[in-house]
Design an enzyme around this catalytic site. Sequence first.
Site, PDB file in Angstrom:
ATOM      1  N   GLN A   1       0.758  -1.360   0.352  1.00  0.00           N
ATOM      2  CA  GLN A   1      -0.093  -0.554  -0.399  1.00  0.00           C
ATOM      3  C   GLN A   1       0.679   1.292  -0.054  1.00  0.00           C
ATOM      4  O   GLN A   1       0.148   2.433   0.673  1.00  0.00           O
ATOM      5  CB  GLN A   1      -1.370  -0.206   1.166  1.00  0.00           C
ATOM      6  CG  GLN A   1      -2.190  -1.152   1.680  1.00  0.00           C
ATOM      7  CD  GLN A   1      -2.978  -0.554   0.073  1.00  0.00           C
ATOM      8  OE1 GLN A   1      -3.438   0.678  -1.097  1.00  0.00           O
ATOM      9  NE2 GLN A   1      -3.458  -1.895  -0.843  1.00  0.00           N
ATOM     10  N   SER A   2       2.072   0.985  -0.973  1.00  0.00           N
ATOM     11  CA  SER A   2       2.648   2.112  -0.147  1.00  0.00           C
ATOM     12  C   SER A   2       1.967   3.715  -1.570  1.00  0.00           C
ATOM     13  O   SER A   2       2.175   2.798  -2.627  1.00  0.00           O
ATOM     14  CB  SER A   2       4.395   1.727  -1.144  1.00  0.00           C
ATOM     15  OG  SER A   2       5.843   3.056  -1.644  1.00  0.00           O
TER      16      SER A   2
END
Length: 331
Positions: free
Chosen positions: A75-76
């Site tokens: 989920q960067s």
Amino acid sequence: MSYEHIARQSLGFFPTPLIELSKLSARLDGPKIYMKRDDNTGLALGGNKTRKLEFILGEALAQGADTIITAGAAQSNHCRQTAAAAASLGLECHLVLGGEEPKHPQGNLLLDKIFGCHIHWSGNHRKGEDIPNLVQQLIQQGRKPYVAPYGGSNELGALGFVEAFRELEAQCQNIDLSFTHIIFASSSGGTQAGLMLGSKIFNSACQIVGINIDKGETDKVPFDQYIVALANRTAELIDADYKFSASDLILNSDYVGEGYGVVGAVENEAIAITAQTEGILLDPVYTGRAMGGLLDMIRTGKLKKTDKVLFWHTGGAPALFAYSNDLEVSK
Ligand SMILES: *Cc1c(COP(=O)(O)O)cnc(C)c1O
């Protein structure tokens, strides 16, 4: 001090808005709270990495790169903004993501896929350990790869936040405003290093308060030392005559909770109250935690009613969709 000679590629819409959160202040019976809206940088749902990438990808283009590689969590936000920027510049993008491929991509990962980048799942190698091999493979295929640092936090990335401080100063001058504190989520350190240096360069007396999201150490260096060293390397890059020491850093680690990406009561309350008083979305990992810290600092008297607090919204809301099971509203 000068950085006109450093390559920069425009990627976002600046200046981002500076707004007052009067309803949130009133609800808390607290100090005046303002917000710098880097969730509105304009690049693929926004975020603080856009500022860093303007200098990082500026260098990549200057070096003739045709492929960008970077690493992060599934989920960067950094990876999502890198993927979007690369697409807009006609560059191939490779993301090395920690963990395993989930069955149903959501949030930032879904967006990475929409941007058409190549995703390499790296299991327990969560910090880009697999990048050197990938670089070799791509060179053998005749490509010219450029590696963007984890979180966009090197000197060039931090420079984006020196520039951000200049932008803020100009906005404040227009309306004769100054802050006692700038509060934000600190995780790979570039935002904080850049704001620290910017505040020195522009002679600001305001406290630069990072809320530590997760880090004990970065590159095997304790996180506080890492930020100070990065601020010093950034000063050197632009010939600014400042030397920071440990006492210049304000890094608050009271809100790390159960660690990176573990959403608890602190984040849930901050997300709900900001949404329900101001109609503004925070994110579950970074800004939710940092705003939770701000709320607590008001309640415990660390921030006084006479203070003027700027909350730097660093983005991240696309991750809300990936954390739906952890948000109180979904229960
Ligand atoms: C990356 C990120 C941060 C932290 O910034 P660093 O420069 O890595 O410390 C804060 N908020 C969001 C939403 C981010 O994506």
